[in-house]
Design an enzyme around this catalytic site. Structure first.
Site, PDB file in Angstrom:
ATOM      1  N   GLY A 868      50.123  28.411  80.732  1.00 22.97           N
ATOM      2  CA  GLY A 868      49.988  28.738  79.319  1.00 22.97           C
ATOM      3  C   GLY A 868      51.343  29.030  78.711  1.00 22.97           C
ATOM      4  N   ALA A 869      52.140  29.797  79.429  1.00 22.17           N
ATOM      5  CA  ALA A 869      53.479  30.151  78.975  1.00 22.17           C
ATOM      6  C   ALA A 869      54.250  30.694  80.167  1.00 22.17           C
ATOM      7  CB  ALA A 869      53.413  31.179  77.860  1.00 22.17           C
ATOM      8  N   MET A 870      55.572  30.880  79.981  1.00 25.49           N
ATOM      9  CA  MET A 870      56.422  31.402  81.043  1.00 25.49           C
ATOM     10  C   MET A 870      57.461  32.330  80.443  1.00 25.49           C
ATOM     11  SD  MET A 870      57.240  31.690  84.151  1.00 25.49           S
ATOM     12  CE  MET A 870      58.559  32.781  84.632  1.00 25.49           C
ATOM     13  N   GLU A 871      57.566  33.536  81.035  1.00 24.21           N
ATOM     14  CA  GLU A 871      58.323  34.642  80.468  1.00 24.21           C
ATOM     15  C   GLU A 871      59.817  34.586  80.723  1.00 24.21           C
ATOM     16  OE1 GLU A 871      56.700  36.183  84.531  1.00 24.21           O
ATOM     17  OE2 GLU A 871      55.980  34.902  82.910  1.00 24.21           O
ATOM     18  N   ASN A 872      60.426  33.384  80.709  1.00 26.99           N
ATOM     19  CA  ASN A 872      61.874  33.288  80.901  1.00 26.99           C
ATOM     20  C   ASN A 872      62.567  34.280  79.959  1.00 26.99           C
ATOM     21  OD1 ASN A 872      61.333  30.800  82.455  1.00 26.99           O
ATOM     22  ND2 ASN A 872      60.917  29.960  80.444  1.00 26.99           N
ATOM     23  N   GLU A 905      53.516  37.522  77.373  1.00 26.73           N
ATOM     24  CA  GLU A 905      54.859  37.126  77.798  1.00 26.73           C
ATOM     25  C   GLU A 905      55.905  38.163  77.405  1.00 26.73           C
ATOM     26  OE1 GLU A 905      54.904  34.723  79.876  1.00 26.73           O
ATOM     27  OE2 GLU A 905      52.816  34.281  79.430  1.00 26.73           O
ATOM     28  N   HIS A 908      56.337  41.050  79.676  1.00 25.11           N
ATOM     29  CA  HIS A 908      57.153  40.767  80.860  1.00 25.11           C
ATOM     30  C   HIS A 908      58.644  40.998  80.629  1.00 25.11           C
ATOM     31  CE1 HIS A 908      54.302  39.294  83.748  1.00 25.11           C
ATOM     32  NE2 HIS A 908      53.869  38.301  82.999  1.00 25.11           N
ATOM     33  N   GLU A 927      51.733  40.415  86.981  1.00 29.39           N
ATOM     34  CA  GLU A 927      50.808  39.698  86.105  1.00 29.39           C
ATOM     35  C   GLU A 927      49.629  40.553  85.675  1.00 29.39           C
ATOM     36  OE1 GLU A 927      51.580  37.168  84.649  1.00 29.39           O
ATOM     37  OE2 GLU A 927      53.196  36.350  85.858  1.00 29.39           O
TER      38      GLU A 927
END
Length: 1485
Positions: A868-872, A905, A908, A927
């Site tokens: 869904g998304a990535m917390e870079n 996100e 995070h 998570e």
């Protein structure tokens, strides 16, 4: 004693090669990877395949040794072969079909040499004293000793290195014994299968053209290397064996305790390997008696009995006689067999004396077949028989002249057919079948000449590429033109004299002696079928850049060729289980990094190419330096690297230098270990403790579309394809972008520079600090540098190169930007995300009591993104559906998703990025925490939504279904249980996210939110930029408890939470209101399932119970033992007890029967006396308690009786989730009718309510929850047969079809209406929705349509849709698994999806199964309905048959599917009758 090397773990471990009683040591090799794995048999130090991976090498491969070249040297020439083969027509104990054999080839030495190169591919050899072969002299010739032998996979050679040179003019014999797989790959010696009266029959057959004879036996596999072949076939009694020559001997025998027949054939004339053939079958034949030549047609007996071979038999003799006159040369053999095979890759193959055909090219039924079928049979026979002279008798020297062979046969086939069918005027058809057809290809700039230079055609792929429309159809057209201007008699005269061994002799006779070029045999290859036209060339293939087999499917094996000689760290390392468990021995055998080194800083420069190179590949290049400190003395550097090709420095993959006063040891050697994904640097001496060093590498990788590491995403912009380079590093993919210490605890500072095309923008975690234009490799580029990151983990590093635009917030000191496709931003789709990002960040700053740690917050919406998304950190990446929202087109659900994912996100940025888990076994804390506090962030920006109530639907009830299985797992696993990338990916599951959220919410509830937040704040501040384990958080929360005098808990936070995190599952708490007795036990959906995982707490929990009596809240009670008594819970009369108020705890509640009755009475009379959360809880608990056989099923069903009065969303959602189980179990049975009638009765009042509230669907309900519940109303009403609903949705959809530019369907109802209308409709509705899906500019709209397309009830549409999932131009890779799931949700689509996944499992697994976090949902989604013994056995069979492929991140899901199916079978068996009776009774009331 001979040693056999196994092609695959599954190739009959016990079968010896043709009775050789040697002790057989099998190396567990995978058929899928055997090309690469055979390299492990290679010569030590053999560099013939250095750099061979799926990624282009940094520099073109330069051949250095004789075995590096694809063409054989001219030092040896074969004379005779004796080949014996034994195909097994039944699978062995490992379910594999194999063949065994031995072969001797006598060859003459033409030039002095100490090297024998002979082709061999996918064969495993019996070893003799460590060698693959034995050599002997012929006559007076003495054979030199064999010094060593090895296999070279790239060029497909067996290399025999001799101790001295062979003598010129002398002859020698090379003997080998071998084993191969009788695969169904239609190449070499292969198997074909067919059904005969319901019984499966197996045929062993062959296809040698162009380079597959080497798959059947070792041979000099070039057309000019002609020899005589003596063939013997060992075969099962009752089968017949065929080969090129006539049978000369046949005798029964017993081999390896098997009754067999041994059939020998007359030696062949001198001929090429590619026209050798053998068949073993149970076919029959018909025979011609009209000539002296033996002519037979072989086929399935039933086909022959039906007369399907008669036409072929009738025309074969006359066509052969025609060619004898036309060529003025007698047919050269003693027989002409033609055989129709069930499985054949081409149309036919001109094997000399045994022509093989597809059935459609040889069989014709005068009653059933068409005129076209008849013409095809005649034409293909004529084509193949033309080759008996032109191609077989006289053969092309090399494949670059293939056109002469195939063009000739494609021309004269018309003459042969015209002879036997003169009324057809077939010769006129050449302008349709050949001339006009090839015009379309030869008019392209990418066409090629008929004759290519020899040096342009080397590899098997380049040879196969010659079998195309140019060679066949243009060849025919040009030769016809030649015949026309010469006249046919002159043309034929030249042919008849040209029966020699010179390549150009044919043209010499026509054009004069100056054209003569003395070379040896002129040969031909195979015909796919004149009409198949393999005309599309692989564009842009550059012979100068030898890309060493760029197949992604094989890259893991190919990287081994850069490995350390003798390195066994990767033996058997693929997705296929090794024969025996791999035992780590060396540091690089372990998946975890040693603790000897720690990274400090990285300097990473990457240059992604957004246009494909000359080989049609997208690549990136880069260089990286990492400065690390030595913590423990070591002479070994292990750093992760995967699917990268390195520039070599003095034979090494890297350069090492010291920092400051540190002197760097010399590098002794370097190699890659594919299993554990390491670059290993072996030093000549040890690093000094406390000193720092710099490791520098240059590399190249593929910018693939695999959604992992540094990858590419594509989208269309006004009809133009645009490419984005982007990244996804979590969990173990940073190593695919650059070499790094790729573990979360290995934090460092990263300085990133991106080189990118001018006109594109580059983004990374930090702000841009410099950008300048430059020219690199004659390309105009921009070089963008970014500020160094804070100390952080590799998995949150990110970079993007794109042509996107952005919108920016000016409301705070922090730079906040939303990046997306420019059209999406122009349509306002980024506005909502921009509006909520700042407030959510500010909320978290206050909640954590910690400032946002970075200088910017970029968020970008990508067309292709796996999760869904990535917390870079500082550059959060999203699916478009998770970031973009259109206020005019999107639904309430889309808006909530955007807010929720952003909130998750951004949570995070502190919890996960600033403070990071030590290892992935504690992923749940990362998570689970974000999955809990996301509700708090959304509640802050959208307070009217009451979003915090929804956690019981989205998390608690969702995860209950998984955590109630015996195959569940604890939140925190032991570190040693989570090692491999697949095991890490498997941690990204419902337990980690949803149970993590539920348990942390429970913790927050019994501590109170302020105490919880206070403990978090001190935790984050102490461990900023560091790593932790979960117990560190317990310590800080305990301190917060100690600082809160009025808060009392019975034990420490650690003691309480250990019971919820270190053991799997949850309790069911049973309250007896008659006695006040209270107890707990581990809740299992299947009470008979066996729990194999032990618990140090014996599956008891410390349970915080909030409860009420008669609607009045009571003091919280702690259940600390298995049983207890709480007198206050004792009630009588009409009093009732309700425990776990607002579902604050992670457990289920059961009561005595009287209390259940009183609660149900309360629901019936005044349901609003209970909160919506507890109404939902009562329903959910009851249904699941019934499944666990703790209460009667009818009691659970009774909780739904009040629903006709219910108007709130959460209870309805809970009820429908549970009733869905009944629908799934019974929608294929007689129960479904009464069930549907009952639910129709219950849903109609809700449908009518919303019809009124929305003024006949013209207004949107005001409340957020009502907007959701109207969706439930419409969906269920249409599904259960409410006629007014069906009319409404069909009317809406028809209006839209009539005016596609105006969609009249309310945004919130689109998904429901689309699905229902497509389900009620047919192909017209489906095709319209598909068109709208393709044209959708809003990602959430495309997602709705994509899901709805799975709702059709038309099987062929569903099957077509499944096939679409294989085409990334139709369905994006990120959406494939969810699309298949959607199809499986459809009762019609479920078996289709199941069959599809089974058939395509290997491909699906290779594409999506290794790292996709959502991949496990594919198995669980498809198997939801499984509830029969047959389906359970199918599931188990699927598991067994694919163990060699693997299941990756779906491994646990498969085990859970088997467990769930077992439970479903039991539940249906025990409850079906009662359920049918109950629903029937309700519908007649």
């Amino acid at each position: 004693m001979g040693k056999v090397y196994n092609i695959s773990k599954n190739v009959g471990l016990g079968l010896l090669v043709l009775g050789v009683s040697a002790a057989v040591t099998i190396i567990g090799l995978s058929i899928a990877y055997d090309k690469q794995r055979a390299k492990t048999q290679g010569k030590p130090g053999d560099e013939a395949d250095t750099g061979s991976t799926s990624i282009p090498p940094t520099t073109p491969f330069t051949p250095r040794e004789p075995w590096d070249y694809y063409r054989l040297p001219d030092s040896l020439v074969p004379l005779t072969y004796n080949v014996t083969l034994w195909p097994r027509l039944k699978p062995n104990a490992d379910n594999m079909y194999i063949f065994t054999g031995h072969s001797s080839v006598v060859f003459r030495c033409k030039k002095e040499t100490d090297l024998i190169l002979i082709h061999a591919n996918k064969l495993n050899f019996t070893m003799y004293g460590g060698n693959h072969a034995k050599l002997s002299g012929q006559g007076e010739a003495a054979a030199p000793a064999i010094r060593s032998t090895w296999l070279v996979v790239r060029t497909q050679y067996l290399v025999v290195q001799l101790s001295s040179k062979l003598a010129v003019g002398k002859s020698y014999e090379l003997y080998t014994e071998f084993r191969g797989e009788l695969a169904d790959d239609l190449e070499g010696f292969y198997r074909s299968e067919y059904m005969d009266d319901g019984v499966k029959k197996v045929v062993a057959t062959s296809q040698m053209q162009a380079t597959y004879a080497r798959k059947a036996f070792p041979c000099f596999d070039e057309p000019a290397m002609k020899a005589n072949f003596s063939v013997t076939i060992i075969h099962e009694r009752g089968t017949v064996a065929l080969s090129n020559g006539k049978e000369i001997d046949s005798s029964d025998s017993i081999r390896d305790n098997v009754q067999v027949t041994v059939t020998a054939f007359e030696p062949t004339p001198k001929m090429s390997t590619y026209i050798l053939a053998f068949v073993v079958c149970e076919f029959g034949y018909i025979q011609s008696n009209d000539s002296n030549l033996l002519i037979r047609i072989w086929a399935r007996k039933k086909a022959l009995n039906d007369g399907q071979g008669n036409y072929a038999l009738n025309v074969t003799g006359p066509i052969l006689q025609f060619y004898e006159r036309y060529y003025n040369a007698t047919y050269p053999l003693s027989k002409s067999d033609q055989i129709a095979l069930p499985d054949f890759n081409a149309g036919a193959m001109e094997n000399w004396g045994l022509v093989t055909y597809r059935e459609t090219a040889l069989l014709y039924d005068s009653n059933l077949s068409s005129t076209g079928n008849k013409e095809r049979v005649a034409t293909v026979i004529s084509h193949e028989l033309a080759h008996m002279w032109f191609g077989n008798l006289v053969t092309l020297q090399w494949w670059n002249d293939l056109w002469l062979n195939e063009g000739f046969a494609s021309y004269v086939e018309y003459l042969g057919v015209d002879f036997v069918e003169p009324t057809w005027n077939i010769k006129d058809y050449i302008i349709l079948y050949d001339v006009q057809k090839v015009f379309a290809i030869d008019a392209l700039a990418s066409s090629h000449p008929l004759s290519r230079k020899e040096e342009e055609v080397n590899t098997p792929a380049e040879i196969s590429e010659m079998f195309n429309t140019i060679s066949y159809n243009k060849g025919a057209a040009v030769l016809r033109m030649l015949s026309e201007f010469l006249s046919e008699p002159v043309f034929a005269k030249g042919l008849s004299v040209g029966n020699s061994n010179t390549k150009k002799h044919y043209f010499h006779l026509l054009c004069g002696p100056s054209e003569l070029n003395q070379e040896s045999d002129m040969g031909k290859v195979y015909n796919i079928s004149k009409n198949v036209g393999l005309g599309l060339l692989v564009l842009g293939v550059s012979a100068a850049v030898t890309i060493i087999g760029l197949s992604i499917a094989y890259d893991k094996q190919r990287a081994k060729t850069q490995g350390k000689p003798g390195d066994e760290a990767d033996t058997g390392s693929t997705s296929i289980p090794p024969t025996t468990p791999f035992t780590p021995r060396e540091p690089w055998d372990y998946y975890r990094l040693p603790d000897s080194l720690v990274p400090l800083t990285y300097n990473v420069t990457l240059w992604p190419r957004l246009k494909p190179n000359a080989d049609n590949m997208y690549i990136f290049t880069g260089h990286s330096s990492v400065v690390f400190r030595c913590k423990k003395e070591t002479d070994l550097i292990l750093i992760h690297a995967n699917k990268l090709n390195f520039t070599m420095y003095g034979g090494n993959h890297a350069k090492l230098s010291g920092q400051g006063e540190a002197a760097a040891p010399a590098i002794r050697s370097t190699w890659l270990v594919v299993r554990t994904q390491y670059l290993v640097v072996q030093l000549s001496s040890k690093l000094a403790v406390g000193k720092s060093y710099e490791l520098y590498t240059e590399f190249r990788g593929e910018l693939a579309d695999d959604l992992e590491g540094f990858y590419r995403s594509e989208y269309m912009d006004d009809g133009v394809k645009k490419v984005v380079a982007t990244s996804q590093m979590q969990a173990t993919y940073a190593r695919k972008a650059f070499p790094c210490f790729d573990e979360p605890a290995m934090k460092a500072n990263f300085s990133v520079t991106i080189i990118h095309e001018r006109g594109t923008v580059a983004l990374s975690n930090g702000k841009e600090i410099d950008s300048s234009d430059s020219i690199r490799d004659n390309v105009q580029v921009t070089v963008t540098a970014f500020e160094p990151t804070p100390k952080m983990s590799t998995y949150i590093l990110a970079f993007v190169v794109c042509e996107f635009g952005y919108i920016q917030s000016n409301d705070s000191n922090l730079l906040i930007r939303i990046w997306a496709r420019k059209k999406a931003l122009n349509d306002g789709q980024g506005n909502y995300a921009l509006n909520v990002t700042g407030p959510i960040l500010q909320f978290y700053e206050r909640y954590y009591n910690a400032t946002y740690p970075l200088s910017k917050s970029d968020q970008i919406a990508l067309p292709d993104f796996n999760a869904g998304a990535m917390e870079n950190w500082g550059l959060v990446t999203y699916r478009e559906t998770a970031l973009l929202y259109d206020s005019n087109l999107s639904s309430t659900g889309n808006k909530e998703r955007v807010a929720t994912v952003i909130s998750h996100e951004l949570a995070h940025m502190w919890f996960g990025n600033l403070v990071t888990l030590q290892w992935w076994n504690d992923l749940w804390l990362n998570e689970g925490f974000a999955s809990y506090v996301e509700y708090l962030g959304v509640d802050f920006v959208e307070p009217t939504w009451n979003i915090k109530d929804y956690i019981i639907l989205y998390d608690v009830q969702k995860v209950f279904a998984i955590d109630a299985l015996a195959s569940s797992h604890p939140l925190s696993r032991k570190e040693e249980e989570v090692n491999t990338p697949a095991e890490i990916s498997e941690m990204f599951n419902t337990i980690s996210y949803n149970k993590g959220a539920a348990v942390l919410r429970m913790l927050s509830e019994f501590l109170s939110e302020p105490v919880f937040a206070k403990g978090l704040s001190s935790y984050l501040n102490e461990f900023a930029y560091s790593n932790t384990v979960h117990t560190d958080l317990w310590g800080h929360l305990q301190q917060a408890v100690a600082d809160t005098p009025d808060l009392h808990i019975p034990c420490s936070v650690r003691d309480i939470m250990n019971r919820w995190t270190l053991q799997m599952g949850f309790p069911v708490v049973t309250i007896n209101t008659r006695t006040g007795g209270i107890s707990q036990k581990h809740f299992l959906l299947d009470p008979d399932s066996k729990v194999d995982r032990p618990s140090q707490f014996n599956y008891t929990w410390f349970v915080p119970i909030k409860w009420m009596k008669n609607g009045v809240d009571q003091q919280q009670y702690w259940l600390l033992n298995k049983t207890d008594t709480h007198a206050q819970m004792r009630v009588s009369g009409q009093e009732w007890v309700l425990a776990n108020t607002n579902v604050s705890g992670y457990f289920r509640i059961n009561y005595d029967a009287d209390n259940w009755d009183r609660l149900l009475s309360q629901l019936d009379t005044s349901h609003q006396a209970l909160s919506v959360m507890n109404r939902a809880q009562i329903i959910d608990d009851a249904f699941n308690l019934a499944r666990a056989k703790l209460i009667p099923t009818t009691l659970a069903l009774r909780t739904t009786q009040y629903l006709s009065k219910e108007r709130d969303y959460i209870p309805w959602a809970s009820a429908l989730r549970n009733l869905r189980y009944y629908i799934l179990m019974f929608d294929r049975t007689e129960v479904y009718g009464p069930l549907q009638a009952y639910l129709k009765k219950q849903i109609e009042p809700l449908f009518e309510y919303f019809e009124t509230v929305t003024t006949n669907w013209t207004k949107t309900p005001i409340e957020h929850s009502d907007q959701y519940n109207q969706i439930n109303a419409v969906w269920m009403a249409c599904s259960m047969g409410v006629e007014s609903c069906r009319k409404q949705v069909s009317s809406w959809f028809r209006l839209w079809m009539g005016n596609p530019d105006h969609n009249p369907i309310p945004s919130d109802l689109k998904a429901t209406v689309y699905c229902s209308a497509i389900g009620f409709g047919g192909a017209e509705e489906w095709d319209f929705a598909w068109k709208m899906f393709q044209n959708a500019s809003l990602a959430s709209e495309a997602s709705r349509l994509r899901s709805a397309l799975a709702c059709t009830k038309t099987p062929w549409l569903l099957n077509r849709y499944l096939e679409y999932t294989l085409d990334p131009n139709k369905i994006r890779k990120q959406d494939v698994t969810s699309t298949i799931q959607s199809i499986a949700n459809n009762v019609i689509g479920m078996p289709l999806a199941w069959n599809f996944v089974r058939a395509k499992w290997s491909y699906i697994f290779q594409q999506y199964g290794r790292g996709s976090f959502s991949f496990s949902n594919l198995i669980s989604g498809i198997t939801l309905r499984f509830s029969t013994e047959f389906e359970l056995q199918e599931l188990k069979k699927f598991k067994e048959e694919n163990l060699h492929v693997g299941f990756g991140s779906a491994t646990m899901a498969l085990e859970q599917a088997i467990e769930k199916t077992t439970a479903n079978i039991k539940w249906v068996t025990e409850n079906k009758a009662d359920v049918l009776s109950w629903f029937t009774e309700q519908t007649v009331k």
